[in-house]
Design an enzyme around this catalytic site. Structure first.
Site, PDB file in Angstrom:
ATOM      1  N   LYS A   1      21.502   2.951  29.661  1.00 25.68           N
ATOM      2  CA  LYS A   1      21.118   4.195  30.339  1.00 25.68           C
ATOM      3  C   LYS A   1      22.135   4.560  31.416  1.00 25.68           C
ATOM      4  O   LYS A   1      22.471   5.724  31.588  1.00 25.68           O
ATOM      5  CB  LYS A   1      19.703   4.081  30.905  1.00 25.68           C
ATOM      6  CG  LYS A   1      18.662   4.006  29.798  1.00 25.68           C
ATOM      7  CD  LYS A   1      17.261   3.901  30.326  1.00 25.68           C
ATOM      8  CE  LYS A   1      16.285   3.831  29.165  1.00 25.68           C
ATOM      9  NZ  LYS A   1      14.909   3.748  29.613  1.00 25.68           N
TER      10      LYS A   1
ATOM     11  N   ASP B   1      26.102  -0.444  41.819  1.00 30.17           N
ATOM     12  CA  ASP B   1      24.950  -1.193  42.294  1.00 30.17           C
ATOM     13  C   ASP B   1      24.069  -0.169  42.983  1.00 30.17           C
ATOM     14  O   ASP B   1      24.540   0.619  43.809  1.00 30.17           O
ATOM     15  CB  ASP B   1      25.331  -2.319  43.257  1.00 30.17           C
ATOM     16  CG  ASP B   1      24.155  -3.272  43.475  1.00 30.17           C
ATOM     17  OD1 ASP B   1      23.493  -3.626  42.473  1.00 30.17           O
ATOM     18  OD2 ASP B   1      23.890  -3.647  44.622  1.00 30.17           O
TER      19      ASP B   1
ATOM     20  N   GLY C   1      13.416   2.257  35.787  1.00 34.97           N
ATOM     21  CA  GLY C   1      13.210   1.698  37.123  1.00 34.97           C
ATOM     22  C   GLY C   1      12.076   2.394  37.861  1.00 34.97           C
ATOM     23  O   GLY C   1      10.986   2.575  37.326  1.00 34.97           O
TER      24      GLY C   1
END
Length: 195
Positions: A7, A67, A150
């Site tokens: 993704k 990140d 998420g």
């Protein structure tokens, strides 16, 4: 791209295509395996740079690493760099989101501010570049939407009536933390192509 997350790769591809940057994208699944250092940095920037450096050293190819995570005001910026493993297991989206909602159960709506943060690092033989994108919003009380991944179903971007999981991929790319960081990285990526 120093990631196996399809993704994230698709998101980078859309951003590059939208900016007219013609690069061949490879993931960690497309190169010979190498030892990846654990993410032990205290900041998103430290972790992104460490991942990009590892990938560049192992492959010799210009490497981009991201990140990212969620910083929640009522939790003093947590889960932060621990976002992907907040519940104790890396990538357990439902458990991470469930734990977050439980921790915020008694927090009033006006104190549920949050932001998605993404640090993207590019490491090549020419330079190291690190950029940061922030997407402000708040945490809703119940998950909504089937898109994204998420914490997207519980993140309500500022000024929106739809969660990140209710946005189309193009809508999300235009305003998301990763979309913003990658857009800041485009000039350095364009330099790699010589155009």
């Amino acid at each position: 791209m120093a990631s196996r997350n399809r993704k994230k790769l698709a998101e980078l591809r859309r951003v590059l295509d939208g900016a007219g940057v013609a690069l061949t994208l490879l993931s960690l699944d497309d190169v010979a395996a190498f030892d990846e250092a654990p993410e032990t940095g205290a900041t998103f920037e430290e972790n992104a740079l460490a991942k990009a450096r590892d990938a560049f050293r192992a492959t010799g190819l210009a490497s981009v690493a991201d990140d990212s995570g969620l910083e929640v005001d009522a939790l003093n910026g947590m889960p932060g760099v621990l976002s992907a493993r907040w519940s104790g297991w890396h990538g357990a989206d439902l458990a991470n989101t469930g734990l977050l909602l439980a921790q915020l159960g008694d927090v009033p709506d006006e104190r549920r501010g949050a932001a998605f943060v993404s640090a993207c690092a590019l490491v090549s033989s020419a330079a190291e570049v690190v950029v940061r994108g922030v997407w402000p919003g708040s945490i809703v009380r119940e998950p909504r939407g089937d898109g994204g991944f998420g914490y997207d179903p519980v993140f309500l971007p500022s000024g929106s009536t739809r969660t990140a999981a209710e946005l189309t991929p193009d809508e999300k790319d235009a305003v998301s933390h990763r979309g913003r960081a990658l857009a800041l990285l485009v000039p350095a990526l364009r330099e790699l192509t010589g155009r």
